[in-house]
Write a protein that holds these residues in place. Structure first.
Motif, mmCIF file in Angstrom:
data_model
loop_
_atom_site.group_PDB
_atom_site.id
_atom_site.type_symbol
_atom_site.label_atom_id
_atom_site.label_comp_id
_atom_site.label_asym_id
_atom_site.label_seq_id
_atom_site.Cartn_x
_atom_site.Cartn_y
_atom_site.Cartn_z
ATOM 1 N N LYS A 106 57.462 -52.450 75.268
ATOM 2 C CA LYS A 106 56.899 -52.753 76.262
ATOM 3 C C LYS A 106 55.387 -52.886 76.017
ATOM 4 C CE LYS A 106 57.947 -51.693 79.978
ATOM 5 N NZ LYS A 106 58.614 -52.416 80.888
ATOM 6 N N TRP A 107 54.919 -52.620 75.026
ATOM 7 C CA TRP A 107 53.468 -52.732 74.652
ATOM 8 C C TRP A 107 53.126 -53.766 73.361
ATOM 9 C CZ3 TRP A 107 49.533 -52.374 71.201
ATOM 10 C CH2 TRP A 107 48.206 -52.357 71.512
ATOM 11 N N LEU A 108 53.561 -53.522 72.213
ATOM 12 C CA LEU A 108 53.407 -54.208 71.118
ATOM 13 C C LEU A 108 53.913 -55.616 71.317
ATOM 14 C CD1 LEU A 108 51.962 -54.378 68.478
ATOM 15 C CD2 LEU A 108 54.102 -53.294 67.339
ATOM 16 N N GLY A 109 55.170 -55.636 71.479
ATOM 17 C CA GLY A 109 55.964 -57.170 71.557
ATOM 18 C C GLY A 109 55.256 -58.145 72.328
ATOM 19 N N VAL A 224 62.877 -45.033 81.697
ATOM 20 C CA VAL A 224 62.282 -44.341 82.771
ATOM 21 C C VAL A 224 61.702 -45.164 83.635
ATOM 22 C CG1 VAL A 224 60.310 -42.607 83.105
ATOM 23 C CG2 VAL A 224 61.696 -42.067 81.331
ATOM 24 N N LEU A 225 61.060 -46.267 83.426
ATOM 25 C CA LEU A 225 60.265 -47.216 83.892
ATOM 26 C C LEU A 225 61.043 -47.857 84.788
ATOM 27 C CD1 LEU A 225 57.409 -48.177 81.593
ATOM 28 C CD2 LEU A 225 57.270 -46.560 83.589
ATOM 29 N N ALA A 226 62.454 -48.158 84.004
ATOM 30 C CA ALA A 226 63.122 -49.330 84.912
ATOM 31 C C ALA A 226 64.043 -48.359 85.993
ATOM 32 C CB ALA A 226 64.471 -49.628 83.686
ATOM 33 N N ALA A 227 64.258 -47.360 85.614
ATOM 34 C CA ALA A 227 64.744 -46.192 87.006
ATOM 35 C C ALA A 227 63.664 -46.393 87.897
ATOM 36 C CB ALA A 227 65.032 -44.866 86.333
ATOM 37 N N ALA A 242 53.362 -49.416 81.331
ATOM 38 C CA ALA A 242 54.015 -50.150 82.599
ATOM 39 C C ALA A 242 52.894 -51.361 83.050
ATOM 40 C CB ALA A 242 53.655 -49.035 83.831
ATOM 41 N N GLU A 243 52.213 -51.754 82.030
ATOM 42 C CA GLU A 243 51.289 -52.915 82.429
ATOM 43 C C GLU A 243 51.732 -53.967 83.178
ATOM 44 O OE1 GLU A 243 48.277 -52.437 78.690
ATOM 45 O OE2 GLU A 243 49.596 -53.921 78.509
ATOM 46 N N ARG A 244 53.165 -54.567 82.649
ATOM 47 C CA ARG A 244 53.640 -55.554 83.371
ATOM 48 C C ARG A 244 54.166 -55.108 84.869
ATOM 49 N NH1 ARG A 244 57.404 -59.029 78.977
ATOM 50 N NH2 ARG A 244 55.693 -60.138 77.797
ATOM 51 N N GLY A 249 53.510 -55.763 90.662
ATOM 52 C CA GLY A 249 53.711 -55.005 91.871
ATOM 53 C C GLY A 249 55.024 -54.377 92.014
ATOM 54 N N GLU A 250 55.575 -54.253 90.724
ATOM 55 C CA GLU A 250 57.024 -53.733 91.006
ATOM 56 C C GLU A 250 56.806 -52.197 91.077
ATOM 57 O OE1 GLU A 250 60.244 -55.801 88.550
ATOM 58 O OE2 GLU A 250 58.567 -55.789 87.344
ATOM 59 N N LEU A 251 55.929 -51.687 90.298
ATOM 60 C CA LEU A 251 55.419 -50.251 90.371
ATOM 61 C C LEU A 251 53.826 -49.919 90.729
ATOM 62 C CD1 LEU A 251 56.686 -48.858 86.848
ATOM 63 C CD2 LEU A 251 57.732 -48.431 89.366
ATOM 64 N N VAL A 252 53.605 -48.921 91.307
ATOM 65 C CA VAL A 252 52.351 -48.330 91.830
ATOM 66 C C VAL A 252 51.946 -47.153 91.201
ATOM 67 C CG1 VAL A 252 52.245 -49.972 93.955
ATOM 68 C CG2 VAL A 252 52.884 -47.521 94.017
ATOM 69 N N ILE A 253 50.665 -46.890 91.019
ATOM 70 C CA ILE A 253 50.220 -45.394 90.627
ATOM 71 C C ILE A 253 50.288 -44.567 91.994
ATOM 72 C CG2 ILE A 253 48.624 -43.854 89.849
ATOM 73 C CD1 ILE A 253 47.647 -46.289 88.140
ATOM 74 N N VAL A 254 51.150 -43.613 92.033
ATOM 75 C CA VAL A 254 51.448 -42.819 93.173
ATOM 76 C C VAL A 254 50.206 -42.128 93.718
ATOM 77 C CG1 VAL A 254 52.702 -41.001 94.201
ATOM 78 C CG2 VAL A 254 54.048 -42.638 92.717
ATOM 79 N N GLY A 255 49.791 -42.087 94.797
ATOM 80 C CA GLY A 255 48.596 -41.278 95.131
ATOM 81 C C GLY A 255 47.499 -41.460 94.350
#
Length: 299
Positions: A106-109, A224-227, A242-244, A249-255
């Motif tokens: 998720k980050w280094l690769g 977890v993020l995929a779920a 969760a940068e990507r 726009g697949e995820l947002v920071i809730v509230g």
């Protein structure tokens, strides 16, 4: 003294004959097509015979031109090989890096291509597992990037990769336009088993009551993020992972803005103290810290 025609003319002929085009030969040798034609005509004048028959869009070798190309190709191959043997050798070395699977994927690769461009002589050999490693026993590893709590030990240097924000993340489809502080308790809470910050602590720090509803759990941040992307519920996870998904726009920071921002140091760069002077470790260390702190090479 060798009685040879112009070497420049021979190069022009060889390129034009091999590519069957004055235009392509000109591009390869960084000359103009007219310069290639001039060199070939000079060579034909030297030999007193035609080397090409010229058409509208292409040229073809005569029998004499074919014989010359065969001999020149072999000669140029020998010259190229002699130059290759005398050229300075490009030395490469490898750096063995161990980290968790989620940090790797998720980050280094995604950042490794930038590292390889900056240090082309250094090859990363990466391994991953959720279990911590003992660098004093794992001699095959150069560095480790530990996650969560790290046990200090003599002989190992440990440095945090900076604080990272841990926040509730969910698909925007789950979040209503009039989201309130209390609404998060109505969502399915996905537990990240390896994350040092758990939902109960998050609710306490935000002055909210933890719901007693069932919580699905996963032992990898990537899962977890995929779920969460799939709409299963809201994940409490590092924004670094969760940068990507946030960018797409697949995820947002809730509230976002409604809750207390929480930052923790959760990733640590580890290497043996005996390797403190290793240049390859220093290169990777400095690059990794720049990336984790969002700095450019100009800063």
């Amino acid at each position: 003294m060798r009685k040879l025609p112009s070497l420049q003319a021979l190069r022009a002929f060889e390129a034009a004959a091999r590519l069957q085009s004055f235009l392509l030969a000109a591009a390869e040798l960084h000359l103009t097509p007219s310069a290639i034609s001039h060199q070939v005509r000079a060579l034909e004048a030297h030999f007193g015979q035609q080397l090409f028959t010229r058409g509208n869009r292409r040229v073809e070798l005569t029998d004499s031109g074919g014989r010359l190309l065969t001999m020149l190709s072999a000669a140029f191959d020998m010259i190229e090989e002699a130059c290759r043997e005398l050229a300075p050798k490009i030395t490469t070395e490898s750096l063995s890096v161990h980290c968790t699977p989620s940090f790797a994927s998720k980050w280094l690769g995604p950042r490794l291509p930038a590292f390889m461009r900056e240090y082309p002589g250094l090859t990363i050999r990466m391994s991953s597992s959720a279990e911590p490693v003992d660098l004093l026993k794992a001699a095959e590893l150069d560095v480790a990037i530990a996650y969560g709590s790290v046990r200090r030990q003599a002989g190992v240097v440990i440095e945090a990769l900076g604080a990272e924000r841990i926040a509730p993340l969910a698909s925007p489809k789950l979040i209503g336009k009039r989201f309130t502080r209390a609404d998060i308790a109505k969502l399915t809470l996905i537990e990240s088993k390896l994350n040092p910050l758990r939902w109960r602590e998050w609710f306490t720090q935000n002055g909210l009551k933890m719901p007693e509803s069932p919580q699905p759990s996963f032992d990898r941040a990537a899962l977890v993020l995929a779920a969460a992307v799939d709409g299963l519920g809201v994940a409490l996870e590092s924004v670094r992972f969760a940068e990507r998904e946030l960018a797409s726009g697949e995820l947002v920071i809730v509230g976002d803005g409604l809750y207390t921002p929480i930052e923790r140091e959760t990733h640590f760069f580890c290497y043996r103290a005996a390797d403190r002077s290793s240049q390859k470790i220093r290169h990777f260390h400095d690059w990794l810290l720049r990336e984790s702190r969002g700095l450019s090479t100009d800063e």
